[in-house]
Design a protein around this motif. Structure first.
Motif, mmCIF file in Angstrom:
data_model
loop_
_atom_site.group_PDB
_atom_site.id
_atom_site.type_symbol
_atom_site.label_atom_id
_atom_site.label_comp_id
_atom_site.label_asym_id
_atom_site.label_seq_id
_atom_site.Cartn_x
_atom_site.Cartn_y
_atom_site.Cartn_z
ATOM 1 N N UNK A 133 -15.382 9.386 5.251
ATOM 2 C CA UNK A 133 -14.214 8.820 5.931
ATOM 3 C C UNK A 133 -14.355 7.314 6.092
ATOM 4 N N UNK A 134 -13.268 6.597 5.806
ATOM 5 C CA UNK A 134 -13.282 5.169 6.101
ATOM 6 C C UNK A 134 -13.495 4.974 7.595
ATOM 7 N N UNK B 263 -21.074 10.651 1.365
ATOM 8 C CA UNK B 263 -21.370 9.231 1.144
ATOM 9 C C UNK B 263 -21.552 8.533 2.481
ATOM 10 N N UNK B 264 -22.395 7.511 2.462
ATOM 11 C CA UNK B 264 -22.563 6.614 3.606
ATOM 12 C C UNK B 264 -22.043 5.257 3.168
ATOM 13 N N UNK B 265 -21.296 4.585 4.057
ATOM 14 C CA UNK B 265 -20.869 3.228 3.739
ATOM 15 C C UNK B 265 -21.634 2.264 4.625
ATOM 16 N N UNK C 145 -9.652 9.588 4.135
ATOM 17 C CA UNK C 145 -8.410 9.268 4.830
ATOM 18 C C UNK C 145 -7.656 8.221 4.008
ATOM 19 N N UNK C 146 -6.404 7.978 4.411
ATOM 20 C CA UNK C 146 -5.629 6.923 3.767
ATOM 21 C C UNK C 146 -5.918 5.545 4.346
ATOM 22 N N UNK C 147 -6.614 5.511 5.491
ATOM 23 C CA UNK C 147 -7.075 4.264 6.111
ATOM 24 C C UNK C 147 -8.155 4.668 7.108
ATOM 25 N N UNK C 148 -8.686 3.727 7.881
ATOM 26 C CA UNK C 148 -9.823 4.037 8.736
ATOM 27 C C UNK C 148 -9.518 4.998 9.878
ATOM 28 N N UNK C 149 -10.534 5.788 10.247
ATOM 29 C CA UNK C 149 -10.414 6.646 11.427
ATOM 30 C C UNK C 149 -10.331 5.750 12.664
ATOM 31 N N UNK C 150 -9.491 6.123 13.610
ATOM 32 C CA UNK C 150 -9.217 5.249 14.757
ATOM 33 C C UNK C 150 -10.102 5.612 15.958
ATOM 34 N N UNK C 151 -10.284 4.675 16.893
ATOM 35 C CA UNK C 151 -11.171 4.925 18.046
ATOM 36 C C UNK C 151 -10.729 6.110 18.897
#
Ligand code: CP3
Length: 339
Positions: free
Chosen positions: A20-21, A66-68, A317-323
């Motif tokens: 996940x981003x 994967x790890x980013x 995801x289509x963009x980053x996971x949010x807080x």
């Protein structure tokens, strides 16, 4: 071979690999604890043991494929001489030295490299500490997106300052983009030297460009980065993320030379499979579902997995996971994809 690398070579797996981003981030209590220990977000980025720790946290908890690397796209303009700070609750601030926006005064690549050495150290540590099956992804911002922050000094809703600069002083703007592109090639190349197995280029604001400007400021610099990395590091795959590009995703996939394209949540998958045929695809769950959870999440996750069956696909995801996402929803997602 690791599942993410297989997909990036064009293989379709029965169960897509998942990451996940922004998987290391504020939705995780252990991230918040490490960040508090570091003192600030930038201290966290520049302290290799702590950056390593937060990169590993979501791998331990969820076993992502994967790890980013934990870092930020704005470390590059900072290393080039701009002053960077993160204002709590407001996001990033960048300031040019003496307030003078002169691309000619940006620092050269060797000085940039020195500033970014702690990031390479984080990559080296991760490449030793990650589980054998986990792929290590390095990253940088695409020159256009980095330039939007350099032009505005902050995040903006419409990238107005960068668009104004681009149209009114194209030569000055190109000079800045070229400098950022040179620094980015070097930065990614050093991440690969340190152990990154894949690199991802985040063009989060690509959607603000008209078609001719997209060609010039999104495709052209990324094409140069990809070609230069391929020459220096044959076989290292690149994931491009021209978020919001819409129909221009097709030109990006055909021209840039990337091995994979990350899709935002608005891209129709049937269209993407046909139009972007030659590349692997990553994405594209709406991050809101990580807040909502339940059957809405299960249903969408399976829709995406099924729509991509038989095509090289990395689930994301289509963009980053949010807080405000619930960490328990990641378990629901993984069960829906893998279970
Ligand atoms: O887990 C990961 O994805 C790896 C680390 C990562 C971060 N930023 C950490 C971060 C990555 C890949 C990025 C990329 C990034 N940074 C982008 C491109 C991707 C995207 O989201 O579109 C952009 C535009 C930035 C610039 C940036 N960094 C902004 C606008 C902000 C503030 C907004 C926010 O979310 O608070 C950041 C801060 C940031 N980068 C955080 C994290 C975990 C939150 C900082 C904190 O802990 O307080």
């Amino acid at each position: 071979m690791k599942s993410v690398l297989r997909v990036l070579r064009g293989e379709a797996l029965a169960t897509p690999p998942v990451w996940l981003m922004r998987q290391a981030g504020r939705y995780l209590p252990e991230y918040r604890a490490t960040r508090a220990k570091a003192g600030s977000f930038l201290d966290l980025c520049y302290t290799p043991e702590l950056a390593e720790e937060v990169t590993l946290q979501p791998i331990r908890r969820y076993g992502f494929d994967a790890a980013i690397l934990f870092a930020d796209i704005l470390l590059v303009p900072q290393a080039m001489g701009l002053e960077l700070s993160f204002v709590e609750g407001e996001g990033p601030r960048l300031r040019w030295p003496d307030g003078n926006r002169d691309p000619g005064r940006l620092r050269p690549v060797d000085e940039v490299d020195e500033k970014l050495a702690p990031v390479y150290e984080t990559v080296r540590r991760l490449s030793a500490s990650l589980p054998a099956e986990t792929t290590l992804i390095g990253f940088a911002g695409a020159p256009w997106t980095v330039a939007t922050y350099m032009a505005a000094g902050r995040g903006t809703p419409d990238q107005g300052p960068a668009r104004r600069w681009m149209f009114s002083d194209p030569n000055g703007f190109v000079a800045m983009i070229d400098r950022v592109t040179d620094a980015t090639i070097h930065y990614l190349s050093r991440q690969i030297d340190a152990g990154a197995e894949v690199v991802k280029i985040f063009d989060s604001w690509a959607g603000a460009l008209t078609p001719p400007m997209f060609e010039r400021f999104a495709i052209r610099p990324v094409t140069r980065i990809v070609a230069e990395l391929a020459a220096r590091h044959p076989g290292i795959p690149v994931i491009g993320f021209p978020r919001g590009a819409g129909a221009l995703y097709r030109d990006f996939a055909r021209e840039s030379g990337v091995q994979a394209v990350a899709l935002d949540a608005q891209v129709p998958l049937g269209w993407a499979r046909e139009a972007l045929g030659g590349v692997a695809l990553q994405g594209n769950l709406d991050p809101m579902l990580m807040v909502v959870g339940g059957d809405a999440l299960r249903h969408e996750a399976r829709r995406i997995r099924d729509a991509m069956a038989g095509h090289p696909h990395i689930f994301n995801l289509g963009h980053g996971i949010t807080p405000d996402a619930d960490p328990a929803n990641v378990d629901i997602l993984l069960e829906a994809i893998r279970g």
